[in-house]
Structure formats: C-alpha cells, structure tokens
Design a protein around this motif. Sequence first.
Motif, mmCIF file in Angstrom:
data_model
loop_
_atom_site.group_PDB
_atom_site.id
_atom_site.type_symbol
_atom_site.label_atom_id
_atom_site.label_comp_id
_atom_site.label_asym_id
_atom_site.label_seq_id
_atom_site.Cartn_x
_atom_site.Cartn_y
_atom_site.Cartn_z
ATOM 1 N N LEU A 93 0.825 -1.209 0.000
ATOM 2 C CA LEU A 93 0.000 0.000 0.000
ATOM 3 C C LEU A 93 0.861 1.261 0.000
ATOM 4 O O LEU A 93 0.530 2.244 -0.665
ATOM 5 N N THR A 94 1.962 1.230 0.733
ATOM 6 C CA THR A 94 2.871 2.374 0.732
ATOM 7 C C THR A 94 3.512 2.548 -0.642
ATOM 8 O O THR A 94 3.654 3.667 -1.149
ATOM 9 N N ALA A 95 3.894 1.445 -1.263
ATOM 10 C CA ALA A 95 4.481 1.510 -2.601
ATOM 11 C C ALA A 95 3.499 2.083 -3.607
ATOM 12 O O ALA A 95 3.877 2.837 -4.515
ATOM 13 N N GLN A 96 2.227 1.762 -3.475
ATOM 14 C CA GLN A 96 1.219 2.350 -4.357
ATOM 15 C C GLN A 96 1.150 3.862 -4.165
ATOM 16 O O GLN A 96 1.012 4.620 -5.145
ATOM 17 N N ARG A 97 1.260 4.323 -2.929
ATOM 18 C CA ARG A 97 1.269 5.769 -2.678
ATOM 19 C C ARG A 97 2.464 6.435 -3.364
ATOM 20 O O ARG A 97 2.357 7.567 -3.841
ATOM 21 N N HIS A 155 1.470 7.189 -6.848
ATOM 22 C CA HIS A 155 0.498 8.273 -6.939
ATOM 23 C C HIS A 155 1.129 9.626 -6.630
ATOM 24 O O HIS A 155 0.901 10.606 -7.356
ATOM 25 N N GLU A 156 1.905 9.680 -5.544
ATOM 26 C CA GLU A 156 2.332 10.969 -5.004
ATOM 27 C C GLU A 156 3.688 11.447 -5.518
ATOM 28 O O GLU A 156 3.952 12.648 -5.529
ATOM 29 N N LYS A 202 -1.469 6.968 -11.487
ATOM 30 C CA LYS A 202 -2.538 6.546 -10.583
ATOM 31 C C LYS A 202 -2.730 5.029 -10.670
ATOM 32 O O LYS A 202 -3.776 4.531 -11.083
ATOM 33 N N SER A 203 -1.709 4.306 -10.290
ATOM 34 C CA SER A 203 -1.727 2.848 -10.441
ATOM 35 C C SER A 203 -2.700 2.211 -9.464
ATOM 36 O O SER A 203 -3.006 2.751 -8.400
ATOM 37 N N GLY A 204 -3.178 1.016 -9.849
ATOM 38 C CA GLY A 204 -3.911 0.188 -8.914
ATOM 39 C C GLY A 204 -2.946 -0.476 -7.953
ATOM 40 O O GLY A 204 -1.758 -0.152 -7.898
ATOM 41 N N ILE A 205 -3.427 -1.477 -7.229
ATOM 42 C CA ILE A 205 -2.624 -2.100 -6.175
ATOM 43 C C ILE A 205 -1.994 -3.414 -6.615
ATOM 44 O O ILE A 205 -1.146 -3.972 -5.919
#
Length: 347
Positions: free
Chosen positions: A140-144, A147-148, A153-156
Amino acid sequence: MNTFDDVFGVAPEVQASAPGRVNVLGEHTDYQGGFVLPTAIPQTTTVSLGRNGTAQHRVYAADLNEEASFAPGANADAPFARYVAGALALGGATEGLNVHVTSNVPMGAGLSSSAALEVATLRGLRTMGLLTANDVQIALTAQRVEHEFVGVKSGIMDQMASSLADTTTLLYLDTRSLERQLRPLPAGTELLVIDSGVPRRLAESGYNERRAQVEEASRLLGVRELRDVQDPAQLDRLEPLLLRRARHVVSENLRVQEAVQPGLSASAFGQLMNASHASLRDDYEVSHPEVDRLVELLQAQPEVYGARLTGAGFGGAVVALAQSGRAQEVGDRVTALYGGAAQRVVP
C-alpha cells in the motif's frame, strides 16, 4: 558494474530484494476494485542501503550508471530516482541514506520493475528498523509512491504481487478487500513471457486517461466501481467509447473469476487469455501492432493454449500458457520468427 562500496566507499548496512511480476489474467481491473491473477517472475531488483551522516540522500542506479541526490522527504529531479525518493519519504527515512540499485527485471516491459524497486526499498527500510510494516502495508505504501511521487494513478496489483507473490503459484487477489488465495496453474502447463522490445511509459501513455474514463463510466452507472457491475448489459446506456472501456473491465473480472474455478482445463484457461487480449486490443485500446503480432505468433503455436499482452499495454511484454517443458523451445522459436528486439524473459 560499480558496487555500493565502489560508489560510496563503505559497505552497505542492509540489502533487500523484490521480484517483478507477470499478470496472467485481470488487466486494468485493479483500479476499479476488481480481480487479478499475477505471479512473481524470477528476476528481482536489489537495493542496498546505508546511513551517510548527511542531510542528503544519494541514489545510484548501477544498471543505468546514473546518480541522484535530494533531501529527505523531497522528490528527485531524475525520473529513475523518484520511485526511491517516494519510498524513502513515505518509509520514514529522515536522515541521509546512500542507496545502490541493481536489477534484472526488464524496464519498460510491463513486468513491474517500478513496483519491485519500491518494494525492495521499503523492505530495506524495514530491515534497518526505520519502517514497521507488514507485506500488505508495504504494498500500500508503494502504491502511494506511484500516486504521489511518480504521477501514475496505479492500482494495487503490481505492488501486492511484488510484495506477496511467489514464482510457483498464481496470486488470486480481490483488489478491493485485498483478500487473496494462492492458486495453481492448470495441470501440465507453464508460463512463457516474452518482452516485445516495444517500450512503454505509463506516465506518458494513456494509462491515466483510461482510468479517468472508467471512473466516469462508474459515475454515470451509479456504482462505486465497475467491479459492482455483474451483467454487461447494464453498460448499454453508456456512450460508445465509455461502453467499450467499461465492457473490458466488466468482462475481464468475469474471466478472472472463471479462471480460478477448480478443474478448469488448460485449453479453457488459454481461451480466457485469448479473449482478454482481444478485449484489451479492441475495447480498451491499449495494445500495439507489434505486440498484437507477437501474440498472434504465440497463439499459432501448437504447444500454446493462449497468449495475451501483460501489464498496462502500449508495448511491453506478452505472456503465454504453454505445455510443460515446452515454453523455452516455443519462446526461442517465436522470438526468431518475430525478430526485432524481442527477448524471452521466462523461462
């Protein structure tokens, strides 16, 4: 190739690795709460880290022979370093670190080299004691980070696969609840992955555009996500472009759910992969003529049950389900027929 010691003059404190992934079925569904079926590939990214006693992070990418420096919490100017910068910032690195990166995950091939880099960096911070997180929290942190810090805006799926999948089973993942199960490949089969040699760039491609289109389709349909549409007939009230985009997501979710049914034959699984590629090509329009040609060559081989593009598309790699013990032979034969810069990645 320069080592950590060569670049920074000391030995690293920790080293961590994470694998790339290939998605066997379930493409462009993860940012609509859908179902995916990836597996890890043998290729990995390795990150070595050590404190440097300064107020600057220094990142060296050995395979690129490029270096970047930036303050803790800040983003990097160099695109290659933004994945690391985001992981360091969100992973709690408040003092300067030296970071050395090396990888044999093909870049720009849709095999999640970026997720492997993010997850490996976060694992390294966890080993250093700077981050307390389980494998799901790391994903979840890697997904952020995407995004950031990267602007995608990748999925998980990619991050979950890199953090939790292995190379021997398929990870059946509900991207809304993050519930997951390990499932076997159909009996008597193995995977073949070929990099088409056509590079793709997520942030520069239509990825974010496609995401916006299916979000608009969800809004018009009055559902939280297209995951909540079970009957494709519900899409008929959408205008033609949004209908095609939404139809891919809805039908792809149904294909994944069918693929994990017990006792499904290799032939039936392969037909689902073929249908997935057609949907990505025609409804989602994320394929590429050279990728289509490579998929067609694979689908024509008698030892192949099915083949499709894998990853976000716009180039990159393809995955095929082949008879056990025949994937390497088929891969070499097809890459010779295809020519160009294609390379067999797995096996």
